[in-house]
Structures are given as C-alpha cells and as structure tokens.
Scaffold this active site. Sequence first.
Site, PDB file in Angstrom:
ATOM      1  N   GLU A   1      -5.551   2.730   5.934  1.00  0.00           N
ATOM      2  CA  GLU A   1      -5.241   2.665   4.512  1.00  0.00           C
ATOM      3  C   GLU A   1      -5.897   3.836   3.787  1.00  0.00           C
ATOM      4  O   GLU A   1      -5.397   4.328   2.783  1.00  0.00           O
ATOM      5  CB  GLU A   1      -5.771   1.338   3.949  1.00  0.00           C
ATOM      6  CG  GLU A   1      -5.509   1.124   2.483  1.00  0.00           C
ATOM      7  CD  GLU A   1      -5.960  -0.247   2.013  1.00  0.00           C
ATOM      8  OE1 GLU A   1      -6.414  -0.347   0.859  1.00  0.00           O
ATOM      9  OE2 GLU A   1      -5.863  -1.211   2.790  1.00  0.00           O
TER      10      GLU A   1
ATOM     11  N   SER B   1     -11.614  -1.329   2.607  1.00  0.00           N
ATOM     12  CA  SER B   1     -10.724  -1.648   3.735  1.00  0.00           C
ATOM     13  C   SER B   1     -10.222  -0.356   4.369  1.00  0.00           C
ATOM     14  O   SER B   1      -9.533   0.427   3.720  1.00  0.00           O
ATOM     15  CB  SER B   1      -9.539  -2.484   3.251  1.00  0.00           C
ATOM     16  OG  SER B   1      -9.985  -3.698   2.692  1.00  0.00           O
TER      17      SER B   1
ATOM     18  N   ARG C   1       0.837  -1.213   0.000  1.00  0.00           N
ATOM     19  CA  ARG C   1       0.000   0.000   0.000  1.00  0.00           C
ATOM     20  C   ARG C   1       0.868   1.258   0.000  1.00  0.00           C
ATOM     21  O   ARG C   1       0.562   2.249   0.639  1.00  0.00           O
ATOM     22  CB  ARG C   1      -0.946  -0.003   1.207  1.00  0.00           C
ATOM     23  CG  ARG C   1      -1.868  -1.193   1.275  1.00  0.00           C
ATOM     24  CD  ARG C   1      -2.805  -1.256   0.075  1.00  0.00           C
ATOM     25  NE  ARG C   1      -3.660  -2.443   0.146  1.00  0.00           N
ATOM     26  CZ  ARG C   1      -3.365  -3.602  -0.435  1.00  0.00           C
ATOM     27  NH1 ARG C   1      -2.249  -3.746  -1.141  1.00  0.00           N
ATOM     28  NH2 ARG C   1      -4.176  -4.633  -0.327  1.00  0.00           N
TER      29      ARG C   1
END
Length: 343
Positions: free
Chosen positions: A326, A230, A160
């Site tokens: 995230e 998420s 990420r």
Amino acid sequence: MTCPQTSLKTLNTFGLSICAERIVYATNTETLIESWQAHKEKPWLLMGGGSNVLFLDDFEGTVVVNKLTGISVDQTKDDWLIHCAAGENWHDFVQFTIKKGMAGLENLALIPGTVGSAPIQNIGAYGVELKDVCEYVDILDLNRNHSLRLTNAECLFGYRESIFKHQYQQGYVITAVGFRLAKEWQPNLSYGPLKAVETSLTTPQSIFDKVCEIRRSKLPDPAKIGNAGSFFKNPIIPTQDAEVIKLRYPDAPFYPQSEGEVKIAAGWLIDQAGLKGYVANRAGVHPQQALVLINLGHAQPEDLISMAKYVRDTVYKQFAIWLEPEVRFIGRQGEVNAVETLS
C-alpha cells in the site's frame, strides 16, 4: 549525498536518513507553480505528511511539501458541506468536525497524513472509506496554471485506488477536498472491533474515542518507532480460494466484496505465517500489528525492502496469495512500481 539542509528524515515517517536536492514548503499555489516551472525538468515530488512513502535512495530532485491550509463550512437542510485545504493534517481535521458537531468521519480517526493525500489512496478504516464522504477534489494543473474540480464519480475511487495515481499524478497537485456529511447521523459499526462493543458506541464522539483507543493499542507512534502504517493492502481473492482457506482456518477474517470476490486481512495472513514480531537487521514486523513494518533504528531502505520481500514471499508460500504494498516506493527519479521492486 551530504545534505544537512535537505534531509528528509523528519519528512518521512519511516525516519529514513534520505536526502533530496532541494526541499520547498508550499503555503500557496503560487509557490507550487513556481517550483514546478523552475524544476520540472528534473524529478519533482509532492509530499504531504510523508506517512505513506518508502524512499529507496536519495532523491535526485525537488521535494515539495504541501502546506496549504484552511477550512470552511457551509450547510444545507440535510448536509454539512466542508471545504478543506490539502495541507491540513487529516486527524486534526477529523477532530475539528467532531468538535463542531459534524459527524461522519469518526471511523477515520488517527489515520496519519494530510487531507490532500486522502483521495489518492481512498483511505479507509473500520468500515468507512473516503469515497463515502467525499463530494469533490480540487486539483491544480501545474503546466497550465489551471484549477479543476473533480466530482466523486470522476475520481474513480476503488480500494486504495483513484485517478490521482494515474491520469492526474504527474504535473497535478490536489489543493483541496470537499466533504458532504449528513446531518442525520447513522453510525457505521460494521467492522469487527466496533461491532464487538457497539452497545456503548452511541455518539460520534464515543466512536471517535474507541477508534483512537484501538489504533493506539495496535499501531506504533511514528515519532517513537519509524513506520508507515499499513504496509500491505488487504488482498481481494476469488470466493472459491477463500473457501479453501476456510477449511484450514475457519476463523479467517473475510469481508464480502463484489460478486465472486472477498477481501482477506493482510495482517492476519502475515500473523498466521508466523511473522508477527519477526526481526532481521534493522527492520521488523510490529509485534502488535503484523501489517506494520518498522524501522528498529538506523535502518537503511534495503533493510525494509528485504523485510517486505521476505514477508511477501513467506505469505505466498503458505497461502498462494501475493501481497501488494500500500506504501508508495520512491526511487532516485520518482515513484517506482512497488510490486516489481519486491519481485
């Protein structure tokens, strides 16, 4: 700020009633440059599908929505070479490749957002990450009206993570992404839910369909329930810490990383902390997927921040692991440090 003409409610998948000073829809690079030159002295934010942002307040500047479109395909003896404009919808792009017989993206089906957002997060799912299929990323230097092409290695992809969160963040726009997909297809069935049914997954289409089925069964549709997918990253922890957790939870989901480290599923941690389905004020933890925070209707940014902080603190108390968001946090002046906001 009253802003019927500049509401961002339909441009962020949390569905928050947030406003900007102005909104620009950029269908070409000239519009991107003109908007930057005219408004760069104040906050300037580029958005794709708005599926990975949490606005903390009204935005005191210009929001530019990337609407660049177009897909072209070339090939070599061994590979498909695809050039895709940044404003294309990611899932539609994945569908396009599957229908054209170009396999390799099927594990990444139904990830929300645009193609241009994919390299920023190095999106990943079911054992595949963008870095595995990305050949290059084209960016536009808005100050110099100059285009650059970064190779896969130059993008500095990590979990990420990418260079687009750092050196090429402000004053740069991703305009297109290049993909290299091998004609000799090798299915990736390494991820749990796919491994469990791998005998029936014999084609790219069957994997694509299964990934869509799994995601739809666990993840809420943002059109019905506001969410950003998420919310937290899966933590990467030292192997010795994982061994301690395994003593208490033998079935804990760990995934080997570099030597001495493993990844643990953040959703599992939140679930074990007893928070799946937890609700407070107008925000909650999704009852089917604990990794997803949801807007239960008319939530304010502070409701979601309070929920995220509670989840993060509760998981730490039980596992001594700090979850890291995230989702990007956007304040009045631009992006802010998400961890600091929740600390």
